[in-house]
Design an enzyme around this catalytic site. Structure first.
Site, PDB file in Angstrom:
ATOM      1  CG  ASP A 192      33.193  55.455  30.590  1.00 29.93           C
ATOM      2  OD1 ASP A 192      34.376  55.487  30.244  1.00 29.93           O
ATOM      3  OD2 ASP A 192      32.373  56.350  30.306  1.00 29.93           O
TER       4      ASP A 192
ATOM      5  CG  HIS B 263      33.337  59.706  28.888  1.00 31.48           C
ATOM      6  ND1 HIS B 263      33.615  58.363  28.963  1.00 31.48           N
ATOM      7  CD2 HIS B 263      33.895  60.122  27.714  1.00 31.48           C
ATOM      8  CE1 HIS B 263      34.296  57.987  27.901  1.00 31.48           C
ATOM      9  NE2 HIS B 263      34.487  59.037  27.129  1.00 31.48           N
TER      10      HIS B 263
HETATM   11  P1  NAD Z   1      36.332  61.955  13.995  1.00 30.87           P
HETATM   12  O1  NAD Z   1      37.314  63.079  13.950  1.00 30.87           O
HETATM   13  O2  NAD Z   1      36.624  60.715  13.263  1.00 30.87           O
HETATM   14  O3  NAD Z   1      34.913  62.484  13.500  1.00 30.87           O
HETATM   15  C1  NAD Z   1      34.350  63.642  13.974  1.00 30.87           C
HETATM   16  C2  NAD Z   1      33.487  64.208  12.871  1.00 30.87           C
HETATM   17  O4  NAD Z   1      32.773  65.325  13.397  1.00 30.87           O
HETATM   18  C3  NAD Z   1      34.300  64.721  11.672  1.00 30.87           C
HETATM   19  O5  NAD Z   1      33.790  64.165  10.469  1.00 30.87           O
HETATM   20  C4  NAD Z   1      34.090  66.224  11.737  1.00 30.87           C
HETATM   21  O6  NAD Z   1      34.098  66.840  10.444  1.00 30.87           O
HETATM   22  C5  NAD Z   1      32.713  66.289  12.382  1.00 30.87           C
HETATM   23  N1  NAD Z   1      32.359  67.594  12.930  1.00 30.87           N
HETATM   24  C6  NAD Z   1      33.164  68.537  13.486  1.00 30.87           C
HETATM   25  N2  NAD Z   1      32.454  69.628  13.809  1.00 30.87           N
HETATM   26  C7  NAD Z   1      31.172  69.367  13.484  1.00 30.87           C
HETATM   27  C8  NAD Z   1      29.981  70.111  13.582  1.00 30.87           C
HETATM   28  N3  NAD Z   1      29.962  71.339  14.077  1.00 30.87           N
HETATM   29  N4  NAD Z   1      28.837  69.551  13.132  1.00 30.87           N
HETATM   30  C9  NAD Z   1      28.847  68.315  12.608  1.00 30.87           C
HETATM   31  N5  NAD Z   1      29.944  67.557  12.484  1.00 30.87           N
HETATM   32  C10 NAD Z   1      31.099  68.085  12.914  1.00 30.87           C
HETATM   33  O7  NAD Z   1      36.057  61.670  15.549  1.00 30.87           O
HETATM   34  P2  NAD Z   1      35.390  60.372  16.215  1.00 30.87           P
HETATM   35  O8  NAD Z   1      36.464  59.402  16.498  1.00 30.87           O
HETATM   36  O9  NAD Z   1      34.214  59.953  15.421  1.00 30.87           O
HETATM   37  O10 NAD Z   1      34.954  60.971  17.626  1.00 30.87           O
HETATM   38  C11 NAD Z   1      33.932  61.937  17.724  1.00 30.87           C
HETATM   39  C12 NAD Z   1      33.847  62.448  19.160  1.00 30.87           C
HETATM   40  O11 NAD Z   1      33.396  61.417  20.033  1.00 30.87           O
HETATM   41  C13 NAD Z   1      35.174  62.932  19.743  1.00 30.87           C
HETATM   42  O12 NAD Z   1      34.965  64.118  20.505  1.00 30.87           O
HETATM   43  C14 NAD Z   1      35.588  61.789  20.650  1.00 30.87           C
HETATM   44  O13 NAD Z   1      36.474  62.206  21.664  1.00 30.87           O
HETATM   45  C15 NAD Z   1      34.239  61.390  21.197  1.00 30.87           C
HETATM   46  N6  NAD Z   1      34.135  60.068  21.826  1.00 30.87           N
HETATM   47  C16 NAD Z   1      33.376  59.963  22.951  1.00 30.87           C
HETATM   48  C17 NAD Z   1      33.207  58.732  23.568  1.00 30.87           C
HETATM   49  C18 NAD Z   1      32.375  58.594  24.813  1.00 30.87           C
HETATM   50  O14 NAD Z   1      32.446  57.508  25.434  1.00 30.87           O
HETATM   51  N7  NAD Z   1      31.604  59.573  25.250  1.00 30.87           N
HETATM   52  C19 NAD Z   1      33.826  57.605  23.023  1.00 30.87           C
HETATM   53  C20 NAD Z   1      34.598  57.742  21.866  1.00 30.87           C
HETATM   54  C21 NAD Z   1      34.754  58.988  21.270  1.00 30.87           C
HETATM   55  C1  LMR Z   2      36.899  56.839  24.967  1.00 32.55           C
HETATM   56  O1  LMR Z   2      36.575  56.720  26.153  1.00 32.55           O
HETATM   57  O2  LMR Z   2      37.399  55.901  24.323  1.00 32.55           O
HETATM   58  C2  LMR Z   2      36.653  58.142  24.256  1.00 32.55           C
HETATM   59  O3  LMR Z   2      36.112  59.095  25.132  1.00 32.55           O
HETATM   60  C3  LMR Z   2      37.818  58.649  23.531  1.00 32.55           C
HETATM   61  C4  LMR Z   2      38.848  59.211  24.470  1.00 32.55           C
HETATM   62  O4  LMR Z   2      39.314  60.330  24.222  1.00 32.55           O
HETATM   63  O5  LMR Z   2      39.194  58.534  25.439  1.00 32.55           O
END
Ligand code: NAD
Ligand code: LMR
Length: 338
Positions: A160, A188
């Protein structure tokens, strides 16, 4: 040789995982002189994908990658780690808010908090990326208490923060390096408060306050805030997948600055357990402007910033949402028999 740092990435078979591991392995995060022992955790169903990622990392022939290991159990994952990137969790889909993920994801962070307490070093530093990131970090810290201090837990609002820098640079016709000290307050989520009251913009060699450089208060208090708050949702709408490249880059910025310290005169946004600053309840994982001392690697919340009524209202709204999420998560953890 410098002793390697043991670095864990959870969810390493996922989208963010694929973008993040190369930056950790190639020295972007911890420096070109620092060897890294990379540990990749995912669920057993993803073990083949994980193995493919390990093979690709080997094929990158990286001088800073001391070793790389794929694991599917928490004991192997968390044992002796110096830094943990907790990414693994379900992402939201179109039409969802991040807090809709709470019930599905919070149990992962309860379990990983316990694993940190049992197997990690007391000095381990943790960034939670998996959503809802602030509340997941709160839960992980709670279940690691007594072994890993809560000040070692953080959640990512750097994405962000970077989004706010980019929007300000675009608006003022400058580049990222010309803009500094934006702040993300709170969650967030779409209640976060992207605040440019203390930001500056350097245009053609002259530094001025962001409000003066933009000269459009209505923009800064309206479309600017909404764009940053809603950016994650817009990316999902466009890509049909949540942000990954920018999320991985932001997580690396966050840990880079925790490891090396922030630049003089600059602060960054990090969601950390509140120490009561600005009246935010103790322990709530809230995004603040922080500085980090390179020698101690301790973050400090920037003090003495003033808020007008507009800012006070925005901060109260995001605080309220986080308190509700915290209470729901605690209830879900009691219900989750893990
Ligand atoms: P994705 O679905 O591509 O990958 C997630 C991975 O986590 C998968 O491979 C899944 O098998 C694995 N997983 C699930 N449970 C697990 C566990 N207990 N232990 C280990 N691995 C496990 O998702 P992504 O696009 O990589 O996103 C991951 C997370 O990050 C999501 O919750 C998404 O919303 C979040 N995210 C946060 C931000 C932020 O700014 N804070 C930004 C983008 C995404
Ligand atoms: C983001 O900010 O891009 C991530 O947290 C993914 C989402 O769910 O918005």
């Amino acid at each position: 040789m410098t002793a390697p740092l043991r670095v864990l990435v959870t969810g390493a078979a996922g989208q963010i995982g694929y973008s993040i591991v190369i930056r950790i392995a190639d020295g972007t995060v911890f420096g070109k002189e620092q060897p890294v022992e990379l540990v990749l955790l995912d669920i057993p169903q993803c073990s083949n994908i994980l193995e493919g990622v390990v093979f690709e990392l080997q094929d990158c022939a990286l001088p800073t990658l001391y070793s790389v290991q794929a694991v599917t159990d928490e004991k192997s994952a968390f044992t002796g780690v110096d830094y943990a990137f907790l990414v693994g969790a379900m992402p939201r889909r179109e039409g969802m808010e991040r807090k809709d993920l709470l019930a599905a994801n919070v149990k992962i962070f309860k379990s990983q908090g316990k694993a940190l307490a049992e197997y990690a070093k007391p000095t381990t530093k943790v960034i939670v990326v998996g959503n809802p990131a602030n509340t997941n970090a709160f839960i992980a810290a709670k279940y690691a208490a007594g072994k890993v201090p809560s000040k070692n837990f953080s959640a990512m609002t750097r994405l962000d923060h970077n989004r706010a820098l980019a929007q300000l640079a675009l608006k003022t016709g400058t580049t990222i390096g010309d803009v500094k000290n934006v702040i993300i307050w709170g969650n967030h989520s779409s209640t976060q408060f992207p605040d440019v009251t203390h930001a500056t913009v350097n245009k053609n060699g002259t530094e001025s306050a962001a409000y003066a450089a933009v000269a459009d208060d209505a923009f800064l208090q309206g479309p600017f805030i909404a764009t940053v708050q809603k950016r994650g949702g817009v990316i999902i709408e466009k890509r049909k997948l949540s942000s990954a490249m920018s999320a991985a880059k932001a997580a690396c910025d966050h840990i880079h600055d925790w490891h090396f310290g922030t630049k003089a005169g600059q602060f960054v946004s990090m969601a950390v357990p509140s120490d009561g600053s600005y009246g935010i309840p103790q322990g709530l994982v809230f995004s603040f402007p922080v500085t980090i001392d390179a020698a101690t690697r301790d973050w400090k919340i920037v003090q003495g910033l003033n808020f007008d009524d507009f800012a006070k209202g925005k901060i109260a709204a995001t605080q309220k949402e986080l308190e509700e999420e915290r209470d729901d998560a605690l209830k879900a953890c009691d219900d989750a028999n893990i």
